[in-house]
Write an enzyme that holds these catalytic residues in place. Structure first.
Site, PDB file in Angstrom:
ATOM      1  N   CYS A 231     -15.310   5.910 -26.989  1.00  0.00           N
ATOM      2  CA  CYS A 231     -16.610   6.591 -26.955  1.00  0.00           C
ATOM      3  C   CYS A 231     -17.189   6.655 -25.546  1.00  0.00           C
ATOM      4  O   CYS A 231     -18.215   6.034 -25.249  1.00  0.00           O
ATOM      5  CB  CYS A 231     -17.564   5.909 -27.903  1.00  0.00           C
ATOM      6  SG  CYS A 231     -16.942   5.988 -29.580  1.00  0.00           S
ATOM      7  N   GLU A 232     -16.499   7.357 -24.664  1.00  0.00           N
ATOM      8  CA  GLU A 232     -16.949   7.582 -23.283  1.00  0.00           C
ATOM      9  C   GLU A 232     -16.372   8.922 -22.855  1.00  0.00           C
ATOM     10  O   GLU A 232     -15.192   9.170 -23.097  1.00  0.00           O
ATOM     11  CB  GLU A 232     -16.340   6.542 -22.318  1.00  0.00           C
ATOM     12  CG  GLU A 232     -16.623   5.118 -22.617  1.00  0.00           C
ATOM     13  CD  GLU A 232     -17.659   4.525 -21.688  1.00  0.00           C
ATOM     14  OE1 GLU A 232     -18.088   5.216 -20.745  1.00  0.00           O
ATOM     15  OE2 GLU A 232     -18.029   3.378 -21.928  1.00  0.00           O
TER      16      GLU A 232
ATOM     17  N   ARG B 285      -6.618   4.253 -14.948  1.00  0.00           N
ATOM     18  CA  ARG B 285      -6.535   4.891 -13.632  1.00  0.00           C
ATOM     19  C   ARG B 285      -7.187   6.271 -13.580  1.00  0.00           C
ATOM     20  O   ARG B 285      -7.901   6.561 -12.611  1.00  0.00           O
ATOM     21  CB  ARG B 285      -5.088   4.940 -13.128  1.00  0.00           C
ATOM     22  CG  ARG B 285      -4.464   3.537 -12.936  1.00  0.00           C
ATOM     23  CD  ARG B 285      -3.159   3.570 -12.157  1.00  0.00           C
ATOM     24  NE  ARG B 285      -3.391   4.016 -10.805  1.00  0.00           N
ATOM     25  CZ  ARG B 285      -3.158   5.240 -10.368  1.00  0.00           C
ATOM     26  NH1 ARG B 285      -2.615   6.140 -11.172  1.00  0.00           N
ATOM     27  NH2 ARG B 285      -3.448   5.574  -9.139  1.00  0.00           N
TER      28      ARG B 285
ATOM     29  N   GLY C 270       0.770  -1.244   0.000  1.00  0.00           N
ATOM     30  CA  GLY C 270       0.000   0.000   0.000  1.00  0.00           C
ATOM     31  C   GLY C 270       0.791   1.277   0.000  1.00  0.00           C
ATOM     32  O   GLY C 270       0.213   2.362  -0.153  1.00  0.00           O
TER      33      GLY C 270
ATOM     34  N   PRO D 172       4.582  -5.105  -1.159  1.00  0.00           N
ATOM     35  CA  PRO D 172       4.474  -3.887  -1.956  1.00  0.00           C
ATOM     36  C   PRO D 172       4.259  -4.205  -3.436  1.00  0.00           C
ATOM     37  O   PRO D 172       4.846  -5.143  -3.972  1.00  0.00           O
ATOM     38  CB  PRO D 172       5.853  -3.236  -1.765  1.00  0.00           C
ATOM     39  CG  PRO D 172       6.771  -4.400  -1.583  1.00  0.00           C
ATOM     40  CD  PRO D 172       5.975  -5.480  -0.878  1.00  0.00           C
ATOM     41  N   GLY D 173       3.408  -3.436  -4.082  1.00  0.00           N
ATOM     42  CA  GLY D 173       3.218  -3.572  -5.530  1.00  0.00           C
ATOM     43  C   GLY D 173       3.555  -2.269  -6.216  1.00  0.00           C
ATOM     44  O   GLY D 173       4.588  -2.103  -6.849  1.00  0.00           O
ATOM     45  N   ARG D 174       2.651  -1.286  -6.029  1.00  0.00           N
ATOM     46  CA  ARG D 174       2.797   0.006  -6.691  1.00  0.00           C
ATOM     47  C   ARG D 174       4.146   0.666  -6.409  1.00  0.00           C
ATOM     48  O   ARG D 174       4.756   1.246  -7.286  1.00  0.00           O
ATOM     49  CB  ARG D 174       1.678   0.946  -6.195  1.00  0.00           C
ATOM     50  CG  ARG D 174       1.661   2.299  -6.872  1.00  0.00           C
ATOM     51  CD  ARG D 174       0.717   3.256  -6.145  1.00  0.00           C
ATOM     52  NE  ARG D 174      -0.543   2.634  -5.800  1.00  0.00           N
ATOM     53  CZ  ARG D 174      -1.617   2.632  -6.588  1.00  0.00           C
ATOM     54  NH1 ARG D 174      -1.591   3.248  -7.742  1.00  0.00           N
ATOM     55  NH2 ARG D 174      -2.730   2.035  -6.202  1.00  0.00           N
TER      56      ARG D 174
END
Ligand code: PLP
Length: 457
Positions: free
Chosen positions: A370-371, A338, A265, A300-302
């Site tokens: 198309c959003e 994201r 985190g 940990p990842g991010r």
């Protein structure tokens, strides 16, 4: 470690120069433009097209080692289990495997990926609220290091499966400490209302139950309070203090506790956030859990993968609307979700040294999907850009490619690894044929009738 952090007085976005200065793997070369390590990114864009993800092996190593050093310097006996879901590219996993990283996985697919890259199952922890029976069987068969169980129901399930296989499953309890990590609602996981973990009040009784069940070896306690935590280490301290209290209670009851999993985190600066450095996290762990003298784990990842990647994109066109300039890119929310999903801010840098010095004005950066949610940035200070000009989204190494889809029938982007002056494609761009390859039309659906002859006029 402590990468320098861009300061943004008066809340203004950091300048291009600030963004580059804060990221040791990036450089703006007067001739070659933006470099990742020693490789000009425009060369990769020319060779591979865009959109393309580019990862820096040197950054992965540097950050892994910084975390390792912070834990060692604090005198903590801790193992690092990289959270595979942040970036599961085989080459990324291989870089971390050679550094000695273990893994944190949330599916059998991730276990296959980490093992294929060289991370042993015996260094891997299996997290997640919904592990399926066949995934548990597979992980046990591979000799998984530890399951982090998230419910009483799951513990019964693991017990039944493991005793049926004649083995003991190493199981830790993921406890929900009910602390507010102060992060985005979609990535906070340690509140009572979140689906994750076991309520703190129920943990001791469940741990005792675990010790009495066949097929289960109780290992310890785990927690993971959220992602992109940038508000210092207060939330960590609070959570770990609760874990320490729980562990002391278990030990007082004579229950064995072998290790503690501190989760992941730790946040990174995307814009001007000032996340705690790993030394501060190590200090918080030491202060709260150090006295227990137990081996520790981190997931940990991010923090490891985020700053190691960029997403390259080309400008399709600039659209001048009333009072608004839109920079339309060939990358879209299906590639990098994201901003649409978490209102995330990513630095957007022109690759050209000329464009990076040119006068800027506000622009909205959008993709072709198309959003309206397909908007990467609003009112971003950017130079005038021409069709074909290249930009890089910064800090796209985590929760980037792994979350992409083929929405709007857009092929998955290519992925490239840079290491010093070398680079290699680690995943070629998906072809239009591959997009259709695994689909079937049932043979009981009618064939399309031949087009009628055009009426004679
Ligand atoms: C996602 C996750 C992590 C990694 O989170 P980061 O914010 O990327 O560090 C660690 N542990 C568990 C259980 C997770 O679900």
């Amino acid at each position: 470690m402590a990468d320098p952090i861009p300061t943004a007085p008066d809340g203004a976005d950091p300048s291009f120069a600030d963004l580059i200065a804060a990221r040791p793997s990036l450089k703006m070369d007067a001739l070659d433009g933006l470099l990742l390590e020693e490789v000009p990114l425009h060369r990769i864009a020319r060779e591979c097209g865009t959109p393309t993800w580019v990862y820096s092996a040197g950054t992965l190593r540097r950050r892994y080692r910084a975390l390792r050093t912070a834990l060692d310097d604090a005198g903590l006996a801790a193992t690092i289990h990289y959270a595979t879901k942040a970036n599961d590219a085989q080459a990324v996993l291989r870089v971390l495997a050679t550094e000695g990283a273990g893994a944190d996985i949330v599916s059998a697919g991730e276990l296959r990926a980490t093992m294929a890259a060289g991370i042993p199952a015996g260094a891997t922890v299996f997290s997640g609220v919904g592990k399926q029976a066949e995934e548990i069987v597979f992980a046990l068969g591979q000799g998984i290091f530890q399951f982090n169980a998230e419910s009483a129901e799951e513990i019964e399930m693991i017990s039944a499966i493991a005793s049926g296989m004649g083995v003991e499953a190493p199981v830790s309890l993921r406890v929900n400490p009910d602390v507010d990590a102060g992060t985005h609602a979609k990535i906070t996981t340690g509140r009572a209302e979140n689906k994750f973990g076991i309520a703190f009040e129920d943990a001791a009784a469940l741990y005792a139950r675990m010790a009495s069940l066949p097929g289960i070896r109780p290992i310890g306690i785990a927690t993971h309070i959220g992602s992109q935590i940038t508000g210092g280490v207060a939330a960590y301290r609070e959570a770990y203090a609760r874990l320490a209290e729980l562990v002391r209670g278990l030990q007082a009851q004579g229950l064995p506790v072998r290790r503690i999993d501190c989760g992941g985190g730790l946040g990174i600066p995307y814009r001007d956030e000032i996340p705690a450095p790993p030394e501060a996290l190590a200090g918080a762990i030491k202060a709260t859990l150090g006295d227990l003298g137990l081996p520790l784990m981190l997931e940990p990842g991010r923090w490891i993968a985020g700053p190691a990647g960029v997403l390259l994109a080309s400008v399709i066109l600039q659209k001048q609307a009333v009072n608004r300039r839109f920079v339309v890119l060939d990358a879209a929310m299906n590639d990098l979700i994201r901003p649409a999903m978490y209102e995330a801010w990513h630095g957007v840098l022109p690759l050209s040294p000329v464009a990076a010095k040119a006068e800027t004005s506000p622009a909205d950066v959008v993709g072709p999907v198309c959003e309206s949610g397909d908007t990467f940035a609003r009112d971003r200070a950017l130079p005038m850009l021409d069709p074909g000009d290249l930009v890089a989204f910064l800090d796209a190494g985590a929760y980037g490619a792994v979350m992409s889809s083929t929405y709007n029938a857009r092929p998955l982007a290519a992925e490239v690894l840079v290491d010093g002056s070398r680079h290699a494609v680690i995943r070629p761009r998906q072809t239009p044929e591959e997009l259709l390859a695994h689909q079937r039309i049932p043979d009981w659906l009618d064939a399309v009738p031949a087009a009628p002859e055009p009426a004679a006029s």
